[in-house]
Design a protein around this motif. Sequence first.
Motif, PDB file in Angstrom:
ATOM      1  N   LYS A  88       0.775   9.794   4.154  1.00 13.48           N
ATOM      2  CA  LYS A  88       1.465  10.485   3.033  1.00 13.48           C
ATOM      3  C   LYS A  88       0.051  10.191   3.144  1.00 13.48           C
ATOM      4  O   LYS A  88      -0.520  11.390   1.845  1.00 13.48           O
ATOM      5  CB  LYS A  88       2.180   9.906   2.730  1.00 13.48           C
ATOM      6  N   GLU A 125      -2.278  13.158   4.472  1.00 15.07           N
ATOM      7  CA  GLU A 125      -2.347  13.865   3.790  1.00 15.07           C
ATOM      8  C   GLU A 125      -2.961  14.026   2.616  1.00 15.07           C
ATOM      9  O   GLU A 125      -3.046  15.455   2.028  1.00 15.07           O
ATOM     10  CB  GLU A 125      -0.708  14.041   4.370  1.00 15.07           C
ATOM     11  N   ASP A 148       6.287  10.094  -3.505  1.00 20.40           N
ATOM     12  CA  ASP A 148       5.679  10.234  -1.883  1.00 20.40           C
ATOM     13  C   ASP A 148       4.431   9.031  -2.843  1.00 20.40           C
ATOM     14  O   ASP A 148       4.564   8.090  -1.664  1.00 20.40           O
ATOM     15  CB  ASP A 148       5.295  11.545  -1.989  1.00 20.40           C
ATOM     16  N   MET A 178       3.884   5.411  -0.683  1.00 19.88           N
ATOM     17  CA  MET A 178       1.983   5.190  -1.121  1.00 19.88           C
ATOM     18  C   MET A 178       1.762   4.055  -0.998  1.00 19.88           C
ATOM     19  O   MET A 178       0.844   2.881  -0.365  1.00 19.88           O
ATOM     20  CB  MET A 178       1.269   6.037  -0.976  1.00 19.88           C
TER      21      MET A 178
END
Length: 141
Positions: free
Chosen positions: A63, A66, A128, A132
């Motif tokens: 993540k 990304e 998300d 992280m």
Amino acid sequence: MKLIKSLTLGLIAVSALTYSCGGGSTSETSTETAVTTPPPAAAPVSLEDKYKDNPLFIAGQAKTKEAGCTACHMVERKIVGPSYADVAAKYESTPENIALLTKHVIEGHVGTWGEIMMPSHPQLAPADVEEMVKYVLLLKK
């Protein structure tokens, strides 16, 4: 003929001298002791190797890549922002710190690590970002 005899005798003399000085001997015993080199010290294990099989590490690393976090942050080395390991050293993995750091990522923040502003990331889902942040806090040295 005398020249050939002289050359032959000279060659024999040089050969004898070389042999007597150890040049031709194959039966000498060495008095040197063998030097053993200690095995190389084990290389320190990187944080990435240490956690490579941890599901939280795998998901969080994917993540952060990304989301583009790696443009400013590395696992063990400061570039624009602090390294993940430095953040993990500063903050314990508590619900309060996870919430605080999640807020810093989404809203942006300046001052904790110097005067370079961490830009806001409002496009990232809070769930998300939490994942992280948990990944980053896992990376204590």
